[in-house]
Design an enzyme around this catalytic site. Structure first.
Site, mmCIF file in Angstrom:
data_model
loop_
_atom_site.group_PDB
_atom_site.id
_atom_site.type_symbol
_atom_site.label_atom_id
_atom_site.label_comp_id
_atom_site.label_asym_id
_atom_site.label_seq_id
_atom_site.Cartn_x
_atom_site.Cartn_y
_atom_site.Cartn_z
ATOM 1 N N ASP A 12 32.043 19.097 41.590
ATOM 2 C CA ASP A 12 30.831 19.141 41.706
ATOM 3 C C ASP A 12 30.725 20.403 42.567
ATOM 4 O OD1 ASP A 12 29.814 17.221 40.366
ATOM 5 O OD2 ASP A 12 29.807 15.778 42.084
ATOM 6 N N ASP A 131 22.612 10.522 31.634
ATOM 7 C CA ASP A 131 22.765 9.724 32.665
ATOM 8 C C ASP A 131 21.899 8.217 32.226
ATOM 9 O OD1 ASP A 131 24.292 11.646 33.854
ATOM 10 O OD2 ASP A 131 22.746 12.412 35.151
#
Length: 268
Positions: A12, A131
């Protein structure tokens, strides 16, 4: 020919730096994504994902610079996601040296982005990140999935980091993404993410058994067994993990040697 199963570390990035701290011994700069990706490359990672979580989208230059540096130094496939909203965004990232782009909220907002991207760059370049969150309210037209405890639910697609429900059924959305030209599904369960209790097997298996394109399981890895379960019970084609690698709990090589020892085909 048996296709090997892939192990994919995910980094990330915020403002071009790795967030979710790292404890690698011998790294000059644990925040530099290229140095970290190089370490994973040496450990035998099959590819690396860079996820740009920078809130502001004004400065795309930072991630472009990271991708260029990574592409210059790494000889493994690189997937880049985060804030990719247009064909022009895709073009910039791919031109900088990424092999694939991952789109998420933008694909839900405009599913044509999947087909346009696939048409322009080829399906192999387009990853649709999905997601999901469990929804226990019965609803018509949703795919019912039985959990380990016998409860039934359906999985709803969520966007904006899991904060926004869409009403879309995850299995149906993954199927539509494939039909529109996605080459891969990156599936993250919000329930499992960060728990270290293992992948969300029921939804991973449901999507893997429904679509014909590779499914990457993401969210929840804490042990070597969890990778094994993702491939065997979840039927995933690849497993993605972040913190277990960044904190040095295992190396990619340890994971692969463990899997090979249990009969999972991996590239060693």
């Amino acid at each position: 020919m048996v296709l090997t199963k892939r192990i994919i570390p995910c980094l990330d990035l915020k403002d071009g730096r790795v967030v979710k701290g790292t404890h690698f011994v011998g790294l000059r700069d644990a925040g530099d994504p290229v140095e970290l990706a190089q370490r994973y490359n040496e450990q035998g990672a099959d590819e690396v994902v860079f996820l740009d979580i920078t809130a502001t989208r004004e400065d795309r230059g930072t991630i472009i610079d990271v991708v260029q540096r990574a592409a210059d130094q790494l000889f493994l496939p690189l997937t880049v996601g985060g804030g990719i909203r247009t064909i022009e965004d895709m073009k910039q990232i791919l031109r900088a040296g990424a092999d694939k782009v991952s789109i998420n909220s933008s694909a839900v907002a405009d599913p044509n982005l999947i087909s346009q991207g696939a048409e322009r760059f080829g399906t192999q370049c387009i990853v649709v990140a999905v997601d999901v969150r469990r929804n226990y309210e019965t609803a018509p037209g949703k795919t019912p999935i039985t959990l380990a405890d016998g409860q039934e639910c359906w999985y709803e697609v969520v966007t904006h980091g899991g904060s926004r429900g869409t009403g879309l059924d995850a299995v149906a959305w993954a199927t539509e993404a494939e039909e529109r030209g996605a080459g891969e599904i990156l599936l993250t369960s919000m329930e499992a993410d960060g728990t270290k209790e293992g992948f969300d097997i029921p939804i991973t298996r449901a999507v893997s058994e429904t679509v014909g394109i590779p499914v990457v399981a993401s969210g929840g890895v804490g042990t070597l067994d969890h990778f094994y379960d993702g491939f065997t019970e979840g039927k995933a084609d690849a497993c993605l993990a972040a913190s277990v690698f960044h904190y040095g709990e295992f190396t990619v090589r340890q994971v692969k040697e463990y899997l090979a020892g249990r009969g999972i085909p991996v590239r060693l």
